[in-house]
Every structure is written in C-alpha cells, then in structure tokens.
Design an enzyme around this catalytic site. Structure first.
Site, PDB file in Angstrom:
ATOM      1  N   ASP A 170      77.324 -36.027  83.858  1.00 14.48           N
ATOM      2  CA  ASP A 170      78.468 -35.182  84.202  1.00 14.48           C
ATOM      3  C   ASP A 170      79.090 -35.547  85.541  1.00 14.48           C
ATOM      4  O   ASP A 170      80.283 -35.323  85.751  1.00 14.48           O
ATOM      5  CB  ASP A 170      78.029 -33.720  84.272  1.00 14.48           C
ATOM      6  CG  ASP A 170      77.267 -33.298  83.051  1.00 14.48           C
ATOM      7  OD1 ASP A 170      77.785 -32.473  82.298  1.00 14.48           O
ATOM      8  OD2 ASP A 170      76.148 -33.810  82.833  1.00 14.48           O
ATOM      9  N   PHE A 171      78.308 -36.106  86.444  1.00 14.04           N
ATOM     10  CA  PHE A 171      78.790 -36.343  87.795  1.00 14.04           C
ATOM     11  C   PHE A 171      79.429 -37.712  87.980  1.00 14.04           C
ATOM     12  O   PHE A 171      79.780 -38.087  89.101  1.00 14.04           O
ATOM     13  CB  PHE A 171      77.671 -36.098  88.796  1.00 14.04           C
ATOM     14  CG  PHE A 171      77.119 -34.693  88.692  1.00 14.04           C
ATOM     15  CD1 PHE A 171      77.969 -33.599  88.750  1.00 14.04           C
ATOM     16  CD2 PHE A 171      75.781 -34.481  88.492  1.00 14.04           C
ATOM     17  CE1 PHE A 171      77.474 -32.306  88.622  1.00 14.04           C
ATOM     18  CE2 PHE A 171      75.277 -33.196  88.363  1.00 14.04           C
ATOM     19  CZ  PHE A 171      76.124 -32.098  88.431  1.00 14.04           C
ATOM     20  N   ILE A 172      79.606 -38.447  86.883  1.00 15.52           N
ATOM     21  CA  ILE A 172      80.361 -39.696  86.966  1.00 15.52           C
ATOM     22  C   ILE A 172      81.757 -39.428  87.509  1.00 15.52           C
ATOM     23  O   ILE A 172      82.296 -40.203  88.287  1.00 15.52           O
ATOM     24  CB  ILE A 172      80.408 -40.398  85.585  1.00 15.52           C
ATOM     25  CG1 ILE A 172      79.082 -41.093  85.321  1.00 15.52           C
ATOM     26  CG2 ILE A 172      81.560 -41.387  85.498  1.00 15.52           C
ATOM     27  CD1 ILE A 172      78.993 -41.782  83.969  1.00 15.52           C
ATOM     28  N   HIS A 197      75.772 -29.999  82.891  1.00 13.40           N
ATOM     29  CA  HIS A 197      74.698 -30.985  82.913  1.00 13.40           C
ATOM     30  C   HIS A 197      74.402 -31.564  81.531  1.00 13.40           C
ATOM     31  O   HIS A 197      73.312 -32.069  81.296  1.00 13.40           O
ATOM     32  CB  HIS A 197      73.420 -30.364  83.486  1.00 13.40           C
ATOM     33  CG  HIS A 197      73.517 -30.040  84.933  1.00 13.40           C
ATOM     34  ND1 HIS A 197      74.142 -28.912  85.392  1.00 13.40           N
ATOM     35  CD2 HIS A 197      73.092 -30.698  86.035  1.00 13.40           C
ATOM     36  CE1 HIS A 197      74.083 -28.883  86.714  1.00 13.40           C
ATOM     37  NE2 HIS A 197      73.456 -29.956  87.125  1.00 13.40           N
ATOM     38  N   GLU A 232      77.990 -38.311  95.000  1.00  9.55           N
ATOM     39  CA  GLU A 232      78.055 -39.379  94.015  1.00  9.55           C
ATOM     40  C   GLU A 232      79.004 -40.490  94.447  1.00  9.55           C
ATOM     41  O   GLU A 232      78.734 -41.669  94.233  1.00  9.55           O
ATOM     42  CB  GLU A 232      78.454 -38.812  92.653  1.00  9.55           C
ATOM     43  CG  GLU A 232      77.370 -37.977  91.997  1.00  9.55           C
ATOM     44  CD  GLU A 232      77.218 -36.566  92.552  1.00  9.55           C
ATOM     45  OE1 GLU A 232      78.072 -36.125  93.365  1.00  9.55           O
ATOM     46  OE2 GLU A 232      76.239 -35.894  92.185  1.00  9.55           O
ATOM     47  N   GLU A 276      69.584 -39.297  94.462  1.00  9.78           N
ATOM     48  CA  GLU A 276      69.075 -37.997  94.904  1.00  9.78           C
ATOM     49  C   GLU A 276      67.618 -37.826  94.468  1.00  9.78           C
ATOM     50  O   GLU A 276      67.302 -37.957  93.297  1.00  9.78           O
ATOM     51  CB  GLU A 276      69.961 -36.896  94.323  1.00  9.78           C
ATOM     52  CG  GLU A 276      71.404 -37.037  94.790  1.00  9.78           C
ATOM     53  CD  GLU A 276      72.400 -36.406  93.841  1.00  9.78           C
ATOM     54  OE1 GLU A 276      71.992 -35.591  92.993  1.00  9.78           O
ATOM     55  OE2 GLU A 276      73.591 -36.731  93.950  1.00  9.78           O
TER      56      GLU A 276
END
Length: 170
Positions: A79-81, A121, A54, A23
C-alpha cells in the site's frame, strides 16, 4: 521467508556493496521476519533500520545505486508504494534508460501483499507497477520461486519490485 533469506544471505557474502534497510529490519528482522538472524551474520552498516518515510527509503536507494552500490529496501506493505511514487515511477525506473545504459540501478524494493490487515494494508499495486517502463516486477507463488526470483533480482543491474504474498511466508 526462508527462501528469500537464503538468497539474500548468499548475496551478502559475495557482494561487498550490498546493503539492506527498511522499517524495523535490524531489530525485528523486518515486518515479516525475512531478515531474522541476518544481523548476527553481517556488519551493522549493511543491515539497518530506516525512518518511516517510504520516499526517503527508495530515494536513498536510488542515490546509493547511482554511486555504485546495490540495495534491497523494504516498504513493509504494498500500500505504501504510493508514498514513494516519484522515487519508484520516475527515478528508480528511468535512470538506466536516461543514461543509455551507462548507469545501473541494482535496487530491489521488497513489498508484502496481504489480505488481512484492513483497507490500508491489503492493496495490490502489481498491475500499476507492471505498466511502468524500466521496472522488473516479480511475484513468487512458492518458496522455491521466492528464492530463485530473489537470486535473479540480486544478480540483475535493473530495478526490481519484489512483491511477496503474506499468505506464503509460513
């Protein structure tokens, strides 16, 4: 930031299959500016922006690696794993062993770990990722480490989750 950039730039010049995306990577140099200036050095099709998905980012990197390419993908925040859980924990990590080493998975997943951007985050998923067979996990503590570990990750045929502390970017 500069150490990571130098390692990535060097690998772009020696590996024509290397691509990087995530991104805002092309327009802003990524969430924390690691790729700032890279768009002037390499062709458009090797550094590009991805949609905010993701799972699609990591899933497409898995497919590209299975086709013989090498990818660096950025998920911005650690956090977005979880949003790419299946792709990281079941696909990226397992293809090499499921193929008895016939297939390589040269993918580096870059994620930042912070402590100042609120509940969604600032999480640290290193311990979870460290318990997934087939993944290499790195977490540099200094700029020198960051460059060396990125060089090593980009030389490897293994999938690497590359954690970056937001505290050492500057």
């Amino acid at each position: 930031r500069d150490g990571i950039f130098e390692a990535v730039l060097d690998k772009f010049y020696v590996d024509p299959t290397l691509i990087a995306y995530g991104e805002d990577n092309r327009d802003w140099g990524g969430a924390f500016g690691v790729y700032r200036g890279l768009s002037e050095s390499i062709p458009y099709h090797r550094l590009f922006n991805a949609p905010i998905s993701e799972a699609a980012i990591v899933g497409s990197a898995v497919g590209y690696a299975l086709s013989g390419g090498r990818a660096i993908v950025e998920l911005m925040y650690c956090d977005f794993i979880g949003r790419a859980g299946d792709e990281i924990f079941n696909q990226l990590s397992k293809w090499q062993s499921m193929s008895a080493g016939v297939l390589n998975m040269p993918v580096v997943v870059r994620v930042s770990v912070g402590a100042k951007y609120g509940a969604q985050h600032s999480q640290d998923w290193t311990s979870i990722c460290a318990n997934i067979p087939g993944l290499k996990i790195v977490y540099p503590a200094t700029p020198y480490d960051a460059k060396g570990l990125m060089n090593a990750a980009l030389m490897s045929s293994d999938p690497v989750i590359y954690f970056e502390s937001q505290k050492i970017y500057d």
